[in-house]
Motif scaffolding. Structure first.
Motif, PDB file in Angstrom:
ATOM      1  N   GLU A  16      -9.604   7.245  -0.224  1.00 25.24           N
ATOM      2  CA  GLU A  16     -10.921   6.664   0.026  1.00 25.24           C
ATOM      3  C   GLU A  16     -11.403   6.850   1.459  1.00 25.24           C
ATOM      4  O   GLU A  16     -12.609   7.005   1.691  1.00 25.24           O
ATOM      5  CB  GLU A  16     -10.897   5.172  -0.312  1.00 25.24           C
ATOM      6  CG  GLU A  16     -10.627   4.882  -1.784  1.00 25.24           C
ATOM      7  CD  GLU A  16     -10.338   3.414  -2.042  1.00 25.24           C
ATOM      8  OE1 GLU A  16     -10.464   2.985  -3.195  1.00 25.24           O
ATOM      9  OE2 GLU A  16      -9.987   2.692  -1.082  1.00 25.24           O
ATOM     10  N   SER A  17     -10.473   6.830   2.430  1.00 27.88           N
ATOM     11  CA  SER A  17     -10.889   6.839   3.838  1.00 27.88           C
ATOM     12  C   SER A  17     -10.307   7.977   4.660  1.00 27.88           C
ATOM     13  O   SER A  17     -10.716   8.175   5.804  1.00 27.88           O
ATOM     14  CB  SER A  17     -10.496   5.508   4.497  1.00 27.88           C
ATOM     15  OG  SER A  17     -11.006   4.423   3.773  1.00 27.88           O
ATOM     16  N   GLY A  18      -9.323   8.699   4.120  1.00 30.02           N
ATOM     17  CA  GLY A  18      -8.699   9.766   4.881  1.00 30.02           C
ATOM     18  C   GLY A  18      -7.378   9.326   5.483  1.00 30.02           C
ATOM     19  O   GLY A  18      -7.050   8.133   5.501  1.00 30.02           O
ATOM     20  N   PRO A  19      -6.579  10.273   6.001  1.00 29.51           N
ATOM     21  CA  PRO A  19      -5.236   9.961   6.510  1.00 29.51           C
ATOM     22  C   PRO A  19      -5.234   8.998   7.685  1.00 29.51           C
ATOM     23  O   PRO A  19      -4.242   8.308   7.921  1.00 29.51           O
ATOM     24  CB  PRO A  19      -4.687  11.335   6.915  1.00 29.51           C
ATOM     25  CG  PRO A  19      -5.898  12.208   7.084  1.00 29.51           C
ATOM     26  CD  PRO A  19      -6.877  11.708   6.091  1.00 29.51           C
ATOM     27  N   ASP A  57       0.816  -1.216   0.000  1.00 35.74           N
ATOM     28  CA  ASP A  57       0.000   0.000   0.000  1.00 35.74           C
ATOM     29  C   ASP A  57       0.852   1.270   0.000  1.00 35.74           C
ATOM     30  O   ASP A  57       0.395   2.321  -0.428  1.00 35.74           O
ATOM     31  CB  ASP A  57      -0.903   0.041   1.242  1.00 35.74           C
ATOM     32  CG  ASP A  57      -2.055  -0.936   1.166  1.00 35.74           C
ATOM     33  OD1 ASP A  57      -2.418  -1.339   0.049  1.00 35.74           O
ATOM     34  OD2 ASP A  57      -2.590  -1.313   2.234  1.00 35.74           O
ATOM     35  N   VAL A  58       2.078   1.145   0.511  1.00 36.00           N
ATOM     36  CA  VAL A  58       2.895   2.330   0.771  1.00 36.00           C
ATOM     37  C   VAL A  58       3.976   2.557  -0.278  1.00 36.00           C
ATOM     38  O   VAL A  58       4.167   3.683  -0.759  1.00 36.00           O
ATOM     39  CB  VAL A  58       3.542   2.223   2.177  1.00 36.00           C
ATOM     40  CG1 VAL A  58       4.490   3.400   2.409  1.00 36.00           C
ATOM     41  CG2 VAL A  58       2.472   2.160   3.253  1.00 36.00           C
ATOM     42  N   VAL A  59       4.709   1.495  -0.656  1.00 31.22           N
ATOM     43  CA  VAL A  59       5.879   1.656  -1.520  1.00 31.22           C
ATOM     44  C   VAL A  59       5.532   2.175  -2.921  1.00 31.22           C
ATOM     45  O   VAL A  59       6.158   3.135  -3.402  1.00 31.22           O
ATOM     46  CB  VAL A  59       6.685   0.349  -1.595  1.00 31.22           C
ATOM     47  CG1 VAL A  59       7.818   0.471  -2.610  1.00 31.22           C
ATOM     48  CG2 VAL A  59       7.250  -0.005  -0.219  1.00 31.22           C
ATOM     49  N   PRO A  60       4.558   1.581  -3.632  1.00 33.24           N
ATOM     50  CA  PRO A  60       4.244   2.095  -4.978  1.00 33.24           C
ATOM     51  C   PRO A  60       3.877   3.580  -4.994  1.00 33.24           C
ATOM     52  O   PRO A  60       4.389   4.320  -5.860  1.00 33.24           O
ATOM     53  CB  PRO A  60       3.076   1.216  -5.427  1.00 33.24           C
ATOM     54  CG  PRO A  60       3.270  -0.063  -4.684  1.00 33.24           C
ATOM     55  CD  PRO A  60       3.781   0.351  -3.344  1.00 33.24           C
ATOM     56  N   LEU A  87       7.049   5.639  -4.613  1.00 34.34           N
ATOM     57  CA  LEU A  87       7.876   5.645  -5.820  1.00 34.34           C
ATOM     58  C   LEU A  87       7.275   6.509  -6.928  1.00 34.34           C
ATOM     59  O   LEU A  87       8.004   7.107  -7.726  1.00 34.34           O
ATOM     60  CB  LEU A  87       8.061   4.211  -6.328  1.00 34.34           C
ATOM     61  CG  LEU A  87       8.861   3.267  -5.410  1.00 34.34           C
ATOM     62  CD1 LEU A  87       8.892   1.857  -5.983  1.00 34.34           C
ATOM     63  CD2 LEU A  87      10.281   3.791  -5.203  1.00 34.34           C
ATOM     64  N   SER A  88       5.947   6.564  -6.960  1.00 37.04           N
ATOM     65  CA  SER A  88       5.282   7.340  -8.019  1.00 37.04           C
ATOM     66  C   SER A  88       4.950   8.765  -7.598  1.00 37.04           C
ATOM     67  O   SER A  88       4.482   9.563  -8.407  1.00 37.04           O
ATOM     68  CB  SER A  88       3.998   6.629  -8.450  1.00 37.04           C
ATOM     69  OG  SER A  88       3.087   6.551  -7.368  1.00 37.04           O
ATOM     70  N   GLY A  89       5.174   9.072  -6.301  1.00 31.42           N
ATOM     71  CA  GLY A  89       4.885  10.420  -5.821  1.00 31.42           C
ATOM     72  C   GLY A  89       3.408  10.718  -5.675  1.00 31.42           C
ATOM     73  O   GLY A  89       2.993  11.877  -5.730  1.00 31.42           O
ATOM     74  N   THR A  90       2.595   9.675  -5.461  1.00 27.74           N
ATOM     75  CA  THR A  90       1.146   9.851  -5.299  1.00 27.74           C
ATOM     76  C   THR A  90       0.739   9.447  -3.882  1.00 27.74           C
ATOM     77  O   THR A  90       1.547   8.941  -3.104  1.00 27.74           O
ATOM     78  CB  THR A  90       0.376   8.996  -6.308  1.00 27.74           C
ATOM     79  OG1 THR A  90       0.711   7.611  -6.101  1.00 27.74           O
ATOM     80  CG2 THR A  90       0.728   9.402  -7.730  1.00 27.74           C
ATOM     81  N   GLU A  91      -0.543   9.666  -3.557  1.00 30.03           N
ATOM     82  CA  GLU A  91      -1.069   9.255  -2.265  1.00 30.03           C
ATOM     83  C   GLU A  91      -1.599   7.829  -2.346  1.00 30.03           C
ATOM     84  O   GLU A  91      -2.126   7.417  -3.386  1.00 30.03           O
ATOM     85  CB  GLU A  91      -2.209  10.176  -1.823  1.00 30.03           C
ATOM     86  CG  GLU A  91      -1.760  11.489  -1.222  1.00 30.03           C
ATOM     87  CD  GLU A  91      -2.920  12.208  -0.535  1.00 30.03           C
ATOM     88  OE1 GLU A  91      -4.091  11.859  -0.818  1.00 30.03           O
ATOM     89  OE2 GLU A  91      -2.654  13.105   0.276  1.00 30.03           O
TER      90      GLU A  91
END
Length: 283
Positions: free
Chosen positions: A174-177, A158-161, A164-168
């Motif tokens: 979908e659910s918030g931080p 959930d975190v690494v891709p 690497l892509s600079g996205t959230e």
């Protein structure tokens, strides 16, 4: 060390049981208790239900037998407290602010300090004595590593891709931080503690037997809320759960549940006299 629970251990655990029941019942039946999207509210209520029908009974049974100096009961009690610490830490941060906020904080604090107090007063030698000769330490160590790798792979996917892509991460969209709280607890505390338990048990260090048992009971107790919430998310359209994520969600909890049962059953066995000892006495 004294195998008896301290009085404050008992009182604090009873307080956790009572407050957890009140909070979970409020979550299930108090109108407007949760202010979130319907799909998220449903998952919160499923979480409350599993605390009531799984978490509270496990902790209560563990307390009952631990008060009677049962090594098996001690492990279940500690595993139940670890579960309560995990759940209420997550709930206190994840749940949108409501009238029970301080109850969540109290439950987290009581569970954490009682767990730590219970661990430092545990007779690790007594736990090991009940397992010596009955537990395949290599098998359990490897299984713990598999559980840790599965859990780590699940959250890192959930975190690494996105990093690497600079996205959230999609979970935040979908659910918030607050959706990343579980990632923080698991990657920062649970996964390292699983690997530590595996290493100590493989080397047959005395505390490895205690840590491994607690980790397995924690994993088995978490199986219900994690499994049910995953199913709820997969059935709805609020949060996206990929087949790979589902696989790495269910694998660790299924393995830990099976191993927790066999671990506790091993503690219930009595050491059998050795053949050499019997021959020596008969000569």
């Amino acid at each position: 060390m004294d195998r008896q629970l301290r009085r404050w251990h008992v009182l604090a655990t009873v307080a956790v049981l009572v407050l957890a029941a009140v909070s979970s019942l409020a979550g299930l039946f108090r109108p407007g208790h949760y202010r979130a999207a319907p799909g998220i509210v449903e998952s919160y209520r499923m979480q409350d239900l599993t605390i009531l029908v799984v978490g509270i009974p496990v902790l209560a049974v563990g307390l009952w037998y631990a008060m009677r100096s049962s090594p098996r009961g001690r492990i279940v009690w500690l595993g139940g407290l670890a579960y309560m610490t995990y759940m209420w830490a997550s709930i206190a941060v994840q749940i949108p602010f409501n009238a029970f906020f301080l109850v969540y904080v109290a439950l987290f604090g009581l569970s954490l300090f009682t767990f730590v107090g219970g661990m430092v007063t545990t007779d690790a030698d007594a736990i090991r004595e009940t397992l010596d000769g009955h537990l395949n330490t290599t098998l359990y160590s490897v299984a713990l590593v598999v559980i840790g790798l599965g859990l780590g792979a699940l959250w890192l996917s959930d975190v690494v891709p996105p990093l690497l892509s600079g996205t959230e991460p999609s979970l935040i969209e979908e659910s918030g931080p607050q959706a990343m709280v579980t990632h923080v607890i698991d990657l920062g505390v649970v996964v390292p503690s699983i690997f530590l338990s595996a290493a100590w048990l493989f080397r047959e260090r005395t505390w490895g037997f205690v840590f491994a048992g607690v980790e397995l009971v924690l994993g088995a107790t978490l199986a219900a809320p994690i499994g049910i919430m995953t199913i709820v998310f997969m059935a709805g359209d609020t949060v996206t759960i990929s087949p790979v994520a589902a696989f790495f969600t269910f694998l660790p909890i299924l393995v830990s549940t099976l191993l927790a049962v066999t671990y506790l059953r091993s503690m219930g066995r009595r050491p059998e006299p050795s053949t050499e000892s019997d021959r020596g006495h008969s000569v």
